[in-house]
Design a protein around this motif. Structure first.
Motif, short mmCIF file in Angstrom:
data_model
loop_
_atom_site.label_atom_id
_atom_site.label_comp_id
_atom_site.label_asym_id
_atom_site.label_seq_id
_atom_site.Cartn_x
_atom_site.Cartn_y
_atom_site.Cartn_z
N GLU A 32 0.77 -1.25 -0.32
CA GLU A 32 -0.19 0.03 0.07
C GLU A 32 0.84 1.35 -0.03
O GLU A 32 0.65 2.09 -0.72
CB GLU A 32 -0.97 0.10 1.34
N THR A 33 2.04 1.20 0.78
CA THR A 33 2.85 2.35 0.81
C THR A 33 3.49 2.60 -0.83
O THR A 33 3.70 3.62 -1.10
CB THR A 33 4.00 2.27 1.87
N ALA A 34 3.87 1.44 -1.11
CA ALA A 34 4.48 1.48 -2.60
C ALA A 34 3.19 2.14 -3.65
O ALA A 34 3.86 2.96 -4.31
CB ALA A 34 5.01 0.19 -3.18
N ARG A 35 2.17 1.83 -3.58
CA ARG A 35 0.99 2.13 -4.25
C ARG A 35 0.94 3.82 -4.13
O ARG A 35 0.91 4.38 -5.18
CB ARG A 35 -0.21 1.34 -4.20
N ALA A 36 0.77 4.13 -2.98
CA ALA A 36 0.83 5.49 -2.73
C ALA A 36 2.12 6.39 -3.11
O ALA A 36 2.03 7.60 -3.82
CB ALA A 36 0.68 5.98 -1.12
N LEU A 37 3.18 5.96 -2.93
CA LEU A 37 4.47 6.49 -3.39
C LEU A 37 4.65 6.65 -5.04
O LEU A 37 4.91 7.54 -5.67
CB LEU A 37 5.70 5.76 -3.08
N ALA A 38 3.86 5.28 -5.54
CA ALA A 38 3.98 5.38 -7.11
C ALA A 38 2.84 6.80 -7.69
O ALA A 38 3.22 7.25 -8.64
CB ALA A 38 3.63 4.12 -7.77
N ARG A 39 2.07 6.91 -6.90
CA ARG A 39 0.89 8.01 -7.33
C ARG A 39 1.55 9.40 -7.13
O ARG A 39 1.33 10.38 -7.80
CB ARG A 39 -0.19 7.71 -6.34
N TRP A 40 2.55 9.40 -6.23
CA TRP A 40 3.22 10.65 -6.09
C TRP A 40 4.37 10.66 -7.28
O TRP A 40 5.12 11.85 -7.08
CB TRP A 40 3.88 10.82 -4.66
N ASN A 41 4.59 9.63 -7.84
CA ASN A 41 5.75 9.59 -9.11
C ASN A 41 7.00 9.71 -8.40
O ASN A 41 8.00 9.89 -9.01
CB ASN A 41 5.60 10.98 -9.81
N ARG A 42 6.96 9.01 -7.07
CA ARG A 42 8.14 8.62 -6.51
C ARG A 42 8.56 7.15 -6.66
O ARG A 42 8.31 6.26 -5.77
CB ARG A 42 8.33 8.75 -5.07
N ILE A 43 8.81 6.81 -7.98
CA ILE A 43 8.97 5.25 -8.54
C ILE A 43 10.18 4.66 -7.88
O ILE A 43 9.77 3.27 -7.57
CB ILE A 43 9.19 5.33 -10.11
N ASP A 44 11.19 5.42 -7.80
CA ASP A 44 12.33 4.68 -6.86
C ASP A 44 11.95 4.22 -5.59
O ASP A 44 12.22 2.97 -5.04
CB ASP A 44 13.52 5.54 -6.95
#
Length: 100
Positions: A32-44
């Motif tokens: 879930e944290t990874a999904r939220a980070l991806a939405r912020w465009n923080r892919i790394d």
């Protein structure tokens, strides 16, 4: 306003993190944290969270629909990171095709 809408779920997720809990919950939290980070465009950072989750529960990361969808979405971006390609190979995920 948009900043608050995005930041609030991550803050709640961090407060609800169960560090000493069951591995399944830790992995789900990391996904879930990874999904939220991806939405912020923080892919790394998103990939880092997925890799951390893979250490705890590799099968759950490999077969969970949310993690598979996230990796597939990252692969569709222009020039996906090598880490994403390697993770997708371990998970058996391709950038195109059916989403199941």
């Amino acid at each position: 306003m948009i900043y608050r809408e995005i930041r609030l779920p991550l803050t709640i997720a961090r407060l609800g993190a169960d560090r000493n809990g069951r591995p399944e919950r830790q992995v789900r939290h990391a996904i879930e944290t990874a999904r939220a980070l991806a939405r912020w465009n923080r892919i790394d950072d998103a990939l880092g969270a997925l890799l951390d989750a893979e250490v705890i529960g590799p099968d759950q990361v490999r077969y969970h629909r949310l993690s598979r969808d996230l990796v597939r979405d990252i692969l569709t971006r222009p020039r996906p990171p090598r880490v994403a390609v390697e993770l997708s190979e371990r998970m058996g995920v391709r950038s195109g095709g059916p989403r199941w």
